[in-house]
Structures are given as C-alpha cells and as structure tokens.
Design a protein around this motif. Sequence first.
Motif, short mmCIF file in Angstrom:
data_model
loop_
_atom_site.label_atom_id
_atom_site.label_comp_id
_atom_site.label_asym_id
_atom_site.label_seq_id
_atom_site.Cartn_x
_atom_site.Cartn_y
_atom_site.Cartn_z
N TRP A 75 24.03 -0.35 -77.04
CA TRP A 75 25.10 -1.21 -76.50
C TRP A 75 25.36 -0.88 -75.03
N GLN A 76 25.31 0.42 -74.73
CA GLN A 76 25.46 0.84 -73.34
C GLN A 76 24.38 0.20 -72.46
N ALA A 77 23.13 0.22 -72.98
CA ALA A 77 22.02 -0.36 -72.22
C ALA A 77 22.24 -1.86 -71.99
N LEU A 78 22.73 -2.55 -73.02
CA LEU A 78 23.00 -3.98 -72.88
C LEU A 78 24.11 -4.22 -71.86
N ARG A 79 25.16 -3.39 -71.94
CA ARG A 79 26.28 -3.52 -71.00
C ARG A 79 25.79 -3.32 -69.57
N VAL A 80 25.01 -2.25 -69.37
CA VAL A 80 24.51 -1.92 -68.04
C VAL A 80 23.63 -3.05 -67.49
N THR A 81 22.80 -3.62 -68.38
CA THR A 81 21.92 -4.71 -67.97
C THR A 81 22.74 -5.93 -67.54
N MET A 140 24.14 1.30 -59.61
CA MET A 140 23.75 -0.05 -60.01
C MET A 140 23.94 -1.07 -58.90
N PRO A 141 25.07 -1.03 -58.16
CA PRO A 141 25.16 -1.94 -57.01
C PRO A 141 24.01 -1.74 -56.01
N SER A 142 23.59 -0.48 -55.83
CA SER A 142 22.47 -0.23 -54.91
C SER A 142 21.18 -0.87 -55.43
N VAL A 143 20.92 -0.70 -56.73
CA VAL A 143 19.72 -1.31 -57.32
C VAL A 143 19.80 -2.84 -57.17
N ILE A 159 16.29 -14.72 -66.25
CA ILE A 159 15.33 -14.12 -67.19
C ILE A 159 14.69 -12.89 -66.54
N GLY A 160 14.27 -13.02 -65.27
CA GLY A 160 13.66 -11.90 -64.57
C GLY A 160 14.63 -10.74 -64.41
N SER A 161 15.87 -11.07 -64.11
CA SER A 161 16.89 -10.07 -63.86
C SER A 161 17.17 -9.23 -65.11
N PHE A 162 17.18 -9.87 -66.27
CA PHE A 162 17.39 -9.14 -67.53
C PHE A 162 16.27 -8.15 -67.81
N GLN A 163 15.10 -8.40 -67.19
CA GLN A 163 13.95 -7.54 -67.47
C GLN A 163 13.67 -6.57 -66.32
N ILE A 164 14.70 -6.21 -65.56
CA ILE A 164 14.50 -5.30 -64.44
C ILE A 164 13.95 -3.97 -64.94
N PHE A 165 12.89 -3.51 -64.29
CA PHE A 165 12.29 -2.25 -64.68
C PHE A 165 11.76 -1.44 -63.48
N ASP A 166 10.86 -2.07 -62.69
CA ASP A 166 10.13 -1.36 -61.63
C ASP A 166 11.06 -0.57 -60.70
N THR A 167 12.09 -1.24 -60.19
CA THR A 167 12.98 -0.61 -59.23
C THR A 167 13.63 0.63 -59.82
N ILE A 168 14.05 0.51 -61.07
CA ILE A 168 14.72 1.62 -61.73
C ILE A 168 13.74 2.74 -62.04
N ALA A 203 23.73 5.58 -65.95
CA ALA A 203 24.39 4.49 -65.23
C ALA A 203 23.45 3.32 -64.98
N THR A 204 22.14 3.58 -64.91
CA THR A 204 21.20 2.48 -64.69
C THR A 204 20.16 2.40 -65.83
N ARG A 205 20.57 2.91 -67.00
CA ARG A 205 19.63 2.86 -68.12
C ARG A 205 19.68 1.46 -68.74
N VAL A 206 18.95 0.54 -68.13
CA VAL A 206 18.96 -0.86 -68.56
C VAL A 206 18.14 -1.00 -69.84
N ILE A 207 18.22 -2.18 -70.44
CA ILE A 207 17.59 -2.40 -71.75
C ILE A 207 16.07 -2.21 -71.69
N PHE A 208 15.45 -2.66 -70.59
CA PHE A 208 14.00 -2.53 -70.49
C PHE A 208 13.61 -1.06 -70.39
N TRP A 209 14.39 -0.26 -69.69
CA TRP A 209 14.12 1.18 -69.60
C TRP A 209 14.31 1.84 -70.96
N TYR A 210 15.35 1.41 -71.68
CA TYR A 210 15.62 1.90 -73.03
C TYR A 210 14.42 1.64 -73.94
#
Lengths: 306, 310
Positions: B84-90, B173-176, B239-248, B259-266
């Motif tokens: 849920w945290q990952a979804l929130r962060v995403t 996250m604002p920086s990313v 759609i692309g934004s929800f799948q952010i990975f490379d930058t992170i 803080a930046t553990r997005v769903i794709f990283w999870y």
Amino acid sequence: MATNASALTLVGQRRKRVSIGRVLAWAGLLLAIVVVLVPFYWVVRTALATKVELYANPSQITPPGFTFSNFARVLGQVSAADAIAAGGSGQALHFWLYLRNSVIVTALTVVGQLFFSALAAYAFARLNFPLRDKVFFLYIIALMIPGIVTLIPNYILIRSLGWLDTFQGIVAPAFLMSPFAVFFLRQFFLGINREVEEAAKLDGASLFGIFWRLVIPISGPPLATLGILTWIGTWNDYLWPLLIGKDESVRVLTVALGVFRSQTPQGAPDWGGLMAGAVLSILPSIALFLILGRKAINSIQFSGYK
Amino acid sequence: MSNSANALPIQRTQRPAWLKGWLAGETWLAWLFILPSLIGFTAFYAVPAVRGVFISFTNWDLLSTPKVVGIANYQKLLRDPQFWQALRVTLYYVLLNIPLQTALAVGLAVLMDRLTQSIVVRGVLVLPWLIPNVVVALLWLWMLDPQLGVVNQILGVFGISRQPFLGSVSQAMPSVAWINIWRHAGYTALLIFAGLQTIPKDVYEAAAIDGATERRMFWSITIPLLRPVLVFVLVTTVIGSFQIFDTIAITTKGGPVNATRVIFWYIYEFAFSRFQMGYAMAAAVILFLILITITLVQMRYLRSGESDLA
C-alpha cells in the motif's frame, strides 16, 4: 469623430499590450531553453574537470583544472593505478565495447522490427485472408498492454531458452514485431493508391516483388519515422538489457553507466568520470539527431498520432 | 497425367466452403507475410500475458516447480502495508509529475505556436528526451548533490541554505518528479504543438474581431479543439508515469526510508532480488488493473474521440 478617436486609442493600447505580451512570451520560451541547455553544459564542464579542483571549486563556471583525463580514463586508456589516483574506482568503463553492444542491439532491433512489421502491415492492409481482422484486433490489444505485465514472463522465457547474456536474448522480444509498428505502417499502406500495384500484378510481378520493389521504396517517410522512434527507444532502454544482458560481453551503454555509478567510491563519487561517460554515451544520439535535423523532429512530432 | 489434371477441379468443388478461403491463392502467401510477426506476437505478448496471470496464482522461485496457491498471493499483497505504501508513493509521484509537466508542455506548445516555427527551438526543447533516462538521472544526481551540486550553489547566491534533495524523505520524490518533468516536458510540448498546428488560424481571427481576449481564446478555442491530442498525451504519460523505474534505480533505489519505493521498484525487488515470481506477478497484475481502470476513466471523462471542431 469621437468614436474614431477612441477606436484609435484602443488599437494603440492593444498593440502596446500585445508587444509586452510578446516580450514576456519570448522570455518564457528563452527561460525554458536555458533550463534545458544549462545541465548539458554543466555535464561537459564537470567531465573536463580534475577531481581535486572540482571538489575545491564547486561553483566555478569554466571547468576547474581543465583536463581530458576523465575521458581517457573512461575509455580505458589509463592504467588502473592512475585511474584510482585520479579518483576513479579503478574500473575502466570499456566504452568502445559497450558502444559496440548498444549499436548491435539497436541496429538489429530497428532493422528486424521494421522489416517484419512492414511485411505484416502490408498483408493486413492489402490481402484478404480468413481471421485477418481478428488477428489485427489482437495486435491492437497488445498495443495497450503495459510492459510490466509481460516483463517477468518474458524474462522467464528468455532464461529458459538459455538466452541470458546473449544478444538474441536482448533483441528477441522486439525483433519480429511491435504492435505499434504494424498498426502505424498499416495505416500508411491503406492510404497508398492501389493502381500501380494492380498494374504490376498484371505484369506478373510476385507479391513479395511488389512489396519489396514498389511499396517499400515509396514508404520512406513513415519507415524513417518509425526507425527513428525505435532507435531512440531501444538505445535508451535500461531495465530489459539490465535483466538479460548483465555480462560484459553484451552489456549496453545504459547498463554500463548504471554499473559504473554503483562502483563509484562512496562518500567521494567520481563525478568527472561519470559525467565523461555520460557525455560519450549521448554523443551518438546527438550526432544522429543533428544529421537528421528537421526529419527527426517531424518524426517525433508524428509519434503523437498513434 | 490427364487423369490427375481432370481429378483436381472435382476435388476442389468437393471441399467445404470454409476451407476455400484458406486455400485461395493469396491466403497462404498472406500468412507467410504475417508469420514472423505472429511468432513474435505469440511468444512475447500473447503467451506471456496469459502465463503472467497464471504465475500470479503460484509460488515460484524459478528453481523448483511452481506450486499453485490460488489467490494466496493477492491476499498477502492486500495485507502488506509495504504494498500500500508503494501504491501511495507511486500515486504521489504521478500527482507531482503529470499536472506540472502537462501544464508546462501546453504552455511551451502555445508559445511556440504563437512565436516561432523555428526547428532549432523545437530541437532544443526535445533534446532531453533523446537522452537515456539513466543519463538524465546521473546528470541530475550530480546537479542536485547536497555538497557540490550546482543547484545548491545557485540557491546559495540567493541566500537559501543547502537542500538535501534526493537525500531527504520529504524532497526525494519531488526531485525525482522534477527530473522526469525536465526530460519529458519538451517532448510532450512537441506532441501538443503538432496538435495546435491543425487548429485553423481563422478561428482565432474571428474571435479576435469579436473582441475575445487571449485568455478567453485559450480556454474557449485552444483547449476544446486540442482535446483529442491532450487526451492521448494524458493517457500515455499517466501510464508511463505509473511505471517509473529507471530514474529511481539510478538515483535513490527506493530510499531514503522507502520514500521513493514505487510500485515498479517493489515488483522488481520481489521478482529479481528475492525471486518470488508469483508474488511479484500478482502485484504486476494489480498494477495492470489499476492502469486499465484509469485509462478507461480518462477516455470516458475527457470524451477522447470528439473534437469540438465542427
């Protein structure tokens, strides 16, 4: 008379306001251009700095302690001991190897995807056969499936084929088609006048002959558009080659930069080396972009009309 | 010889109608044309999509044989606070990224449309998009460095104290988001610019004669007529934004403190560090369902198909 005068002042006011607006508008556009370009300069400036001077003068606008040694180090032309002395990890970035790998992966993908997608698109546009529209509909659905769904199964497939750390493993998923390429080229082929093809058919030309000698030569612009978009996408791709091509022999530039970044000493990162690697890795794209110029930009603009 | 030649037409008439289509002269050639793409489609799109859903109902570490566990992975996911945290962060990332990026892109596109047709200006603005995510991330990692980064040096000139940027929970996250806005705003502007070029100029002229202000024209002409392009841009960028990975992967690796553990990283961590393929695939399926829902809502709500150009 009175109305005339007021109309005149109105026009005057309006022109004045518009010109202020124009100045502000230009200022906004210029600001955007500066925000885009300054980081590029800063990368080059850092790549040309020595480590000691860089840490001592972080805000100097010209490269602190001007040197080409970062580039030499990244290109592996300095011994490991000297590289460590210059602030690196002692790991050379085997730039030429990674450049070669990136070129192989990207060229294979572009050529394969364009050729096979064009073949399929031509059949979808011109030939009548059972299930045609159903198969095409499936391709359209594939267009909407995000990469995350197929990523893990595709990794497992490549792994079970024993294709990890091979070029065919990296290239395979995009080599035979992309749904977008088929869709895009079919749209174009549908718009070509049939008459020339019919005439060639009456003259006894084979179907592949018509496709290869007649249709492909007049499809330069859409093929170039697709080629440029596929080239950029493949060249910039990171996650897939990271999963499939960890080994040095097939490592592409983006993956190599990621490795280089994780190897850089903690606490005092090798910024000069990293930025030199960054500059070298984007030079091919920038060169291609400059050579193609207007054509490339029009192609990118075109990509909105899926 | 003559016998077999005579036999052939008879045979043909005896074939059922549905088979006729399959054996017509063009058909086998057509399938030959389609075949390579069909192999690619089947092997890397159709089968993996189905197989992926199947994997999500199993426990599998890639080494042993997969064990079917039904919906256990999904139950576990929904009970995992980290998920849920990952979804929130995403979602937080998407909300930071999309509105600002789209607004900037529309602004830049309108400026270009009004001021200049210069190919150089367009070329400069699209430049960041030509650079790999990995390089863009490295570049900003350096520029945003807490100690030596030039952004902090510039802030220092204005008397603003050093900011940690990617190193702090609140600013990471604002920086990313900013890094990706920098890469995509110009490209998005180019797509919108192409859309603007299709709006006939006489619509604006007519409105100007009627005394419409610039602002009025923007909201009453530009935006409505641009809607199909805007919807396309929004759907694809979201759609692309929800799948952010490379930058992170290059900058924060999910940190600091998730803080930046997005769903794709999870998903990536579960699949390729812990080799829990079933669990990772279940998370991917849920992300897919979220994306489908958002896309349908966007298309419906924004009436993608219609332009107001009548």
